[in-house]
Design a protein around this motif. Structure first.
Motif, PDB file in Angstrom:
ATOM      1  N   SER A 230      12.477  -8.015 -47.673  1.00  0.00           N
ATOM      2  CA  SER A 230      13.439  -7.681 -48.729  1.00  0.00           C
ATOM      3  C   SER A 230      13.342  -6.211 -49.132  1.00  0.00           C
ATOM      4  CB  SER A 230      13.202  -8.570 -49.960  1.00  0.00           C
ATOM      5  OG  SER A 230      11.911  -8.323 -50.515  1.00  0.00           O
ATOM      6  N   ARG A 231      12.202  -5.589 -48.806  1.00  0.00           N
ATOM      7  CA  ARG A 231      12.003  -4.168 -49.109  1.00  0.00           C
ATOM      8  C   ARG A 231      12.392  -3.276 -47.934  1.00  0.00           C
ATOM      9  NH1 ARG A 231       6.936  -6.309 -50.773  1.00  0.00           N
ATOM     10  NH2 ARG A 231       5.887  -5.128 -49.110  1.00  0.00           N
ATOM     11  N   GLY A 232      12.511  -3.874 -46.740  1.00  0.00           N
ATOM     12  CA  GLY A 232      12.872  -3.069 -45.573  1.00  0.00           C
ATOM     13  C   GLY A 232      12.091  -3.468 -44.336  1.00  0.00           C
ATOM     14  N   LEU A 233      12.595  -3.013 -43.189  1.00  0.00           N
ATOM     15  CA  LEU A 233      11.993  -3.363 -41.905  1.00  0.00           C
ATOM     16  C   LEU A 233      10.580  -2.809 -41.752  1.00  0.00           C
ATOM     17  CD1 LEU A 233      12.337  -4.598 -39.061  1.00  0.00           C
ATOM     18  CD2 LEU A 233      13.332  -2.427 -38.334  1.00  0.00           C
ATOM     19  N   GLN A 234      10.352  -1.601 -42.257  1.00  0.00           N
ATOM     20  CA  GLN A 234       9.035  -0.980 -42.091  1.00  0.00           C
ATOM     21  C   GLN A 234       7.933  -1.821 -42.718  1.00  0.00           C
ATOM     22  OE1 GLN A 234      11.754   0.620 -43.079  1.00  0.00           O
ATOM     23  NE2 GLN A 234      12.005   2.564 -41.953  1.00  0.00           N
ATOM     24  N   ASP A 235       8.162  -2.285 -43.946  1.00  0.00           N
ATOM     25  CA  ASP A 235       7.144  -3.085 -44.634  1.00  0.00           C
ATOM     26  C   ASP A 235       6.912  -4.417 -43.930  1.00  0.00           C
ATOM     27  OD1 ASP A 235       6.831  -1.115 -46.468  1.00  0.00           O
ATOM     28  OD2 ASP A 235       7.988  -2.074 -48.059  1.00  0.00           O
ATOM     29  N   ALA A 236       7.999  -5.048 -43.480  1.00  0.00           N
ATOM     30  CA  ALA A 236       7.876  -6.332 -42.791  1.00  0.00           C
ATOM     31  C   ALA A 236       7.112  -6.179 -41.478  1.00  0.00           C
ATOM     32  CB  ALA A 236       9.263  -6.916 -42.538  1.00  0.00           C
ATOM     33  N   MET A 237       7.431  -5.129 -40.746  1.00  0.00           N
ATOM     34  CA  MET A 237       6.752  -4.875 -39.470  1.00  0.00           C
ATOM     35  C   MET A 237       5.266  -4.596 -39.691  1.00  0.00           C
ATOM     36  SD  MET A 237       6.828  -4.479 -36.196  1.00  0.00           S
ATOM     37  CE  MET A 237       5.997  -3.594 -34.869  1.00  0.00           C
ATOM     38  N   TYR A 238       4.949  -3.859 -40.731  1.00  0.00           N
ATOM     39  CA  TYR A 238       3.558  -3.522 -41.043  1.00  0.00           C
ATOM     40  C   TYR A 238       2.721  -4.787 -41.234  1.00  0.00           C
ATOM     41  CZ  TYR A 238      -0.408  -1.656 -43.715  1.00  0.00           C
ATOM     42  OH  TYR A 238      -1.675  -1.343 -44.155  1.00  0.00           O
ATOM     43  N   ILE A 239       3.236  -5.726 -42.030  1.00  0.00           N
ATOM     44  CA  ILE A 239       2.497  -6.954 -42.316  1.00  0.00           C
ATOM     45  C   ILE A 239       2.436  -7.854 -41.089  1.00  0.00           C
ATOM     46  CG2 ILE A 239       2.459  -9.053 -43.721  1.00  0.00           C
ATOM     47  CD1 ILE A 239       3.791  -7.414 -45.949  1.00  0.00           C
ATOM     48  N   ALA A 240       3.580  -7.996 -40.405  1.00  0.00           N
ATOM     49  CA  ALA A 240       3.630  -8.879 -39.237  1.00  0.00           C
ATOM     50  C   ALA A 240       2.682  -8.403 -38.140  1.00  0.00           C
ATOM     51  CB  ALA A 240       5.054  -8.960 -38.702  1.00  0.00           C
TER      52      ALA A 240
END
Length: 314
Positions: free
Chosen positions: A114-124
């Motif tokens: 929900s904050r953006g692709l960068q944050d999601a990719m970082y966690i994943a």
């Protein structure tokens, strides 16, 4: 030169430390709305129930096989049986760690999206790194540790067979479970009830997501652990055939594995999605850094241990 073998278990321990570090990073992230947490909790509950039931069943088989190994193999059967049990436990642990983190990283990745692709990719990606580092850390630590302890590659083979047992059950069993749940959810949900695909109101969807975690995370972790161990053992066994010409041939694959772990840890920090939002570019960047570091390190390891640079070019 003799003490260089201790680099292998050291690398295994460092890999496990970084695995724990990345797990801590992932778990401190937010878990989203109450509805997201409810669905995530149902998946976690199902995944843990499945894996606990599966491992209890495999444990009985492992104990029976270890007893047969101890009774039938004669000399050194105790060492082989011990390696078999530890290999099975380590393989199960690799899968268990991977699944435990993945079912928790899933909801955190969705929330970060929900904050953006960068944050999601970082966690994943860091959630995946936990499994990867746990697999190679446990595998190299176990293989090198038993070789240091026993001093004979032949007696380490039991460790590989123990890993293979868990891999067989976890990968195939988890795969069958997730596919059965997937097809069942589609048939009942879309065909009979008219519920959209992957709708959480369909219990089969939750079962499908449980299967994805136990098959693709726990099963894959155990499978990769087994592949790593038996590949290293195969190379070490080949080394025993040329040890007269190459005294360090048995150590060579262990040290290559050790320096590869250090290269992989460094490369993880280079995997970041840029402003262009290209995921594959970020992943290839990590692969490229890891490969470049290994190309450099493998040259010096090959020269130092084998004295034959032709092996490096191969």
């Amino acid at each position: 030169m003799e003490n260089i073998i201790y680099l292998a278990p050291l690398a295994g321990i460092i890999s496990l430390i970084f695995s724990a570090y990345f797990a801590k990073q992932v778990l401190k992230e937010g878990t989203g709305t109450s509805e997201m947490q409810e669905i995530s909790a149902a998946i976690q509950e199902g995944a843990m129930a499945y894996l606990n039931r599966q491992y209890k069943t495999i444990a009985v088989v492992a104990i029976v096989l270890a007893a047969l190994i101890y009774a039938l193999l004669g000399d050194n059967s105790g060492k082989v049986a011990t390696g078999f049990i530890v290999g099975a436990i380590s393989s199960a642990a690799a899968g268990y760690i991977g699944m435990n983190v993945s079912v928790r990283a899933n909801v955190r990745t969705a929330n970060a999206a929900s904050r953006g692709l960068q944050d999601a990719m970082y966690i994943a990606f860091r959630g995946g790194a936990v499994t990867g580092l746990a697999v190679v850390g446990l595998a190299l630590l176990g293989t090198s540790g038993f070789y240091i302890l026993f001093g004979d590659v032949d007696q380490v083979i039991g460790f590989g067979f123990g890993a293979s047992l868990i891999s067989l059950f976890a990968r195939v069993g988890g795969g069958i479970f997730t596919k059965a749940a997937d097809v069942g959810a589609d048939l009942v949900g879309k065909v009979e009830a008219g519920i959209p695909e992957d709708d959480p109101r369909n219990a089969g969807v939750i079962a499908d997501n449980v299967g994805d975690n136990v098959g693709d995370c726990a099963g894959m972790g155990a499978d990769l652990f087994e592949t790593y161990v038996v590949t290293v053992l195969a190379a070490m066994l080949l080394g025993t055939q040329i040890i007269e010409n190459y005294p360090n041939a048995i150590l060579y694959p262990l040290i290559l594995g050790a320096v590869a772990i250090f290269a992989s840890i460094i490369s993880i920090f280079f995997v970041k999605v840029g402003s262009d939002n290209k995921i594959m570019k970020a992943l290839y960047k990590g692969v490229g850094v890891s490969a470049a570091l290994c190309l450099i390190a493998f040259y010096f390891v090959t020269d130092m241990l084998m004295g034959n640079i032709d092996l490096y070019y191969a």
